[in-house]
Design a protein around this motif. Structure first.
Motif, PDB file in Angstrom:
ATOM      1  N   LEU A   1     -55.120  81.083 -16.520  1.00 25.58           N
ATOM      2  CA  LEU A   1     -54.254  82.251 -16.536  1.00 25.58           C
ATOM      3  C   LEU A   1     -52.929  81.927 -17.206  1.00 25.58           C
ATOM      4  N   SER A   2     -52.390  80.750 -16.923  1.00 26.78           N
ATOM      5  CA  SER A   2     -51.143  80.341 -17.568  1.00 26.78           C
ATOM      6  C   SER A   2     -51.316  80.259 -19.081  1.00 26.78           C
ATOM      7  N   ASP A   3     -52.446  79.712 -19.520  1.00 23.13           N
ATOM      8  CA  ASP A   3     -52.714  79.618 -20.965  1.00 23.13           C
ATOM      9  C   ASP A   3     -52.792  81.007 -21.586  1.00 23.13           C
ATOM     10  N   ALA A   4     -53.429  81.955 -20.854  1.00 18.90           N
ATOM     11  CA  ALA A   4     -53.556  83.313 -21.380  1.00 18.90           C
ATOM     12  C   ALA A   4     -52.190  83.994 -21.473  1.00 18.90           C
ATOM     13  N   LEU A   5     -51.357  83.816 -20.463  1.00 21.27           N
ATOM     14  CA  LEU A   5     -50.010  84.391 -20.491  1.00 21.27           C
ATOM     15  C   LEU A   5     -49.200  83.804 -21.646  1.00 21.27           C
ATOM     16  N   ASP A   6     -49.309  82.496 -21.827  1.00 16.93           N
ATOM     17  CA  ASP A   6     -48.587  81.839 -22.913  1.00 16.93           C
ATOM     18  C   ASP A   6     -48.982  82.438 -24.262  1.00 16.93           C
ATOM     19  N   GLU A   7     -50.283  82.683 -24.434  1.00 19.12           N
ATOM     20  CA  GLU A   7     -50.766  83.191 -25.723  1.00 19.12           C
ATOM     21  C   GLU A   7     -50.339  84.634 -25.965  1.00 19.12           C
ATOM     22  N   VAL A   8     -50.563  85.526 -24.996  1.00 18.50           N
ATOM     23  CA  VAL A   8     -50.266  86.939 -25.238  1.00 18.50           C
ATOM     24  C   VAL A   8     -48.765  87.203 -25.311  1.00 18.50           C
ATOM     25  N   LEU A   9     -47.973  86.363 -24.624  1.00 20.14           N
ATOM     26  CA  LEU A   9     -46.521  86.547 -24.641  1.00 20.14           C
ATOM     27  C   LEU A   9     -45.849  85.792 -25.790  1.00 20.14           C
ATOM     28  N   GLY A  10     -46.632  85.030 -26.534  1.00 21.91           N
ATOM     29  CA  GLY A  10     -46.055  84.288 -27.653  1.00 21.91           C
ATOM     30  C   GLY A  10     -45.040  83.250 -27.204  1.00 21.91           C
ATOM     31  N   ALA A  11     -45.365  82.522 -26.127  1.00 22.87           N
ATOM     32  CA  ALA A  11     -44.416  81.559 -25.560  1.00 22.87           C
ATOM     33  C   ALA A  11     -44.411  80.224 -26.287  1.00 22.87           C
ATOM     34  N   ASP A  12     -45.320  80.051 -27.225  1.00 18.43           N
ATOM     35  CA  ASP A  12     -45.366  78.833 -28.053  1.00 18.43           C
ATOM     36  C   ASP A  12     -45.493  77.554 -27.212  1.00 18.43           C
ATOM     37  N   GLY A  13     -46.283  77.644 -26.144  1.00 21.23           N
ATOM     38  CA  GLY A  13     -46.530  76.466 -25.320  1.00 21.23           C
ATOM     39  C   GLY A  13     -45.541  76.245 -24.189  1.00 21.23           C
ATOM     40  N   ASP A  14     -44.462  77.023 -24.144  1.00 15.13           N
ATOM     41  CA  ASP A  14     -43.451  76.806 -23.099  1.00 15.13           C
ATOM     42  C   ASP A  14     -44.013  77.028 -21.692  1.00 15.13           C
TER      43      ASP A  14
ATOM     44  N   ALA B   1     -40.038  79.575  -9.826  1.00 19.09           N
ATOM     45  CA  ALA B   1     -39.117  80.669 -10.120  1.00 19.09           C
ATOM     46  C   ALA B   1     -38.703  80.654 -11.587  1.00 19.09           C
ATOM     47  N   LEU B   2     -38.501  79.471 -12.140  1.00 19.93           N
ATOM     48  CA  LEU B   2     -38.167  79.355 -13.555  1.00 19.93           C
ATOM     49  C   LEU B   2     -39.308  79.875 -14.414  1.00 19.93           C
ATOM     50  N   TYR B   3     -40.536  79.543 -14.038  1.00 21.76           N
ATOM     51  CA  TYR B   3     -41.719  80.023 -14.751  1.00 21.76           C
ATOM     52  C   TYR B   3     -41.764  81.553 -14.704  1.00 21.76           C
ATOM     53  N   GLY B   4     -41.587  82.105 -13.490  1.00 24.92           N
ATOM     54  CA  GLY B   4     -41.633  83.559 -13.343  1.00 24.92           C
ATOM     55  C   GLY B   4     -40.550  84.264 -14.135  1.00 24.92           C
ATOM     56  N   ASN B   5     -39.358  83.683 -14.151  1.00 17.77           N
ATOM     57  CA  ASN B   5     -38.252  84.265 -14.912  1.00 17.77           C
ATOM     58  C   ASN B   5     -38.573  84.290 -16.405  1.00 17.77           C
ATOM     59  N   LYS B   6     -39.219  83.224 -16.878  1.00 20.77           N
ATOM     60  CA  LYS B   6     -39.606  83.148 -18.282  1.00 20.77           C
ATOM     61  C   LYS B   6     -40.648  84.214 -18.618  1.00 20.77           C
ATOM     62  N   VAL B   7     -41.616  84.406 -17.720  1.00 22.07           N
ATOM     63  CA  VAL B   7     -42.639  85.433 -17.933  1.00 22.07           C
ATOM     64  C   VAL B   7     -42.000  86.809 -18.021  1.00 22.07           C
ATOM     65  N   ARG B   8     -41.067  87.102 -17.099  1.00 19.82           N
ATOM     66  CA  ARG B   8     -40.424  88.425 -17.116  1.00 19.82           C
ATOM     67  C   ARG B   8     -39.642  88.641 -18.399  1.00 19.82           C
ATOM     68  N   LYS B   9     -38.886  87.642 -18.835  1.00 19.82           N
ATOM     69  CA  LYS B   9     -38.109  87.784 -20.063  1.00 19.82           C
ATOM     70  C   LYS B   9     -39.006  88.055 -21.263  1.00 19.82           C
ATOM     71  N   LEU B  10     -40.104  87.326 -21.359  1.00 15.98           N
ATOM     72  CA  LEU B  10     -41.016  87.503 -22.488  1.00 15.98           C
ATOM     73  C   LEU B  10     -41.719  88.857 -22.409  1.00 15.98           C
ATOM     74  N   ARG B  11     -42.052  89.275 -21.202  1.00 19.32           N
ATOM     75  CA  ARG B  11     -42.701  90.580 -21.027  1.00 19.32           C
ATOM     76  C   ARG B  11     -41.767  91.708 -21.445  1.00 19.32           C
ATOM     77  N   LEU B  12     -40.521  91.649 -20.991  1.00 15.14           N
ATOM     78  CA  LEU B  12     -39.556  92.685 -21.349  1.00 15.14           C
ATOM     79  C   LEU B  12     -39.253  92.679 -22.842  1.00 15.14           C
ATOM     80  N   ARG B  13     -39.228  91.483 -23.425  1.00 10.86           N
ATOM     81  CA  ARG B  13     -39.003  91.401 -24.865  1.00 10.86           C
ATOM     82  C   ARG B  13     -40.130  92.074 -25.634  1.00 10.86           C
ATOM     83  N   ALA B  14     -41.345  91.971 -25.101  1.00  9.38           N
ATOM     84  CA  ALA B  14     -42.504  92.610 -25.741  1.00  9.38           C
ATOM     85  C   ALA B  14     -42.564  94.100 -25.450  1.00  9.38           C
TER      86      ALA B  14
END
Length: 281
Positions: free
Chosen positions: A60-73, A15-28
């Motif tokens: 897939l996680s690596d791809a999400l990290d890259e396109v969302l600019g998560a800096d490895g998080d 759930a923490l992972y998913g929440n992070k993805v949503r925040k980064l997606r909305l920020r983009a």
């Protein structure tokens, strides 16, 4: 259009992972469909990932990290999600406790994951593929990631008691077994790793039929994890955990010494798996 479902990142690491993805997606400024197109998955899968109800491979996680600019998080979080889908929660609490443990005591009727070679775990996962919907590469990557605990600057102390039958139970062929036992012997050379074999002459009936792990946390408390074929239970109550610690102590007293255990492992390796080291069988 209905409002997006609220996320609670405290319920699980998924759930923490998913929440992070949503925040980064909305920020983009992207929709779930737009993000899905960028990583080549459907928008419904992105929705499930954000809700913490969808397992995902490392790629897939690596791809999400890259396109969302998560800096490895996202990559860092992925290692803690576990190999089981989020709705199969019997393994997840153990996975999280294992990452924190300062000491581990294991009794196993199979080479434990932390001591497996990559080719051994591949053979193991392939033989049990009908029981899991996750892809092979994801399961291998997660298990290899768990082994990083032993390479940390301050690794946990690890005691392993192996049922003697483990040494003769072939997985992946004689070549795989030979290299697996050689790897096990190499692990025993580490100052914080101790391996003992429980001989046929000293069975412990209460421990037969599964594996047992006792984790000592930084707080000093012990947790006991009992795992069967498709289920597991984490025991947190001090009185109950103490009972299993007693069982483990009794097995350790009846097991061969570390040096005698190493001698037996080497003997089995030479007598039963004497194929050439390059033999892939």
């Amino acid at each position: 259009m209905p409002a997006p479902k609220e996320l609670d990142p405290t319920t699980s690491i998924a759930a923490l992972y998913g929440n992070k993805v949503r925040k980064l997606r909305l920020r983009a400024g992207w929709t779930q469909r737009e993000l899905g197109e960028k990583v080549f998955v459907t928008h419904s899968r992105i929705a499930k990932i954000e809700l913490g109800i969808e397992s995902l491979p490392r790629q897939l996680s690596d791809a999400l990290d890259e396109v969302l600019g998560a800096d490895g998080d996202l990559c860092d979080l992925w290692w803690h999600i576990g190999y089981a889908p989020p709705h199969v929660n019997w393994f997840q609490p153990f996975f999280e406790a294992e990452a924190e443990a300062t000491r581990m005591h294991k009794f196993c009727q199979l080479i434990p994951g932390l001591a497996q070679t990559e080719e051994f775990m591949r053979a193991l996962f392939q033989s049990g593929s009908i029981y899991s919907g996750l892809d092979l590469e994801t399961k291998v990557a997660v298990r290899l990631g768990r082994q990083a605990l032993l390479d940390a600057a301050n690794p946990p102390w690890l005691w392993i008691i192996l049922d003697q039958a483990v040494l003769y139970r072939v997985m992946g062929g004689p070549g795989v077994m030979r290299r697996q036992l050689a790897h096990l012997l190499a692990l025993t050379e580490r100052p914080r790793v101790h391996v003992q074999v429980l001989p046929y002459e000293a069975p412990e009936p209460i421990a037969m039929g599964g594996s047992m792990t006792i984790l000592t946390l930084p707080t000093g408390g012990d947790l006991v994890y009992l795992e069967g074929i498709r289920s597991g239970v984490l025991i947190r109550e001090p009185e109950e955990a103490a009972k299993f610690s007693f069982v483990y102590d009794r097995m350790q007293a009846n097991a061969l010494s570390p040096s005698a255990s190493a001698d037996l492992i080497y003997k089995v390796m030479e007598e039963h798996y004497s194929c050439a080291p390059s033999d892939p069988a």
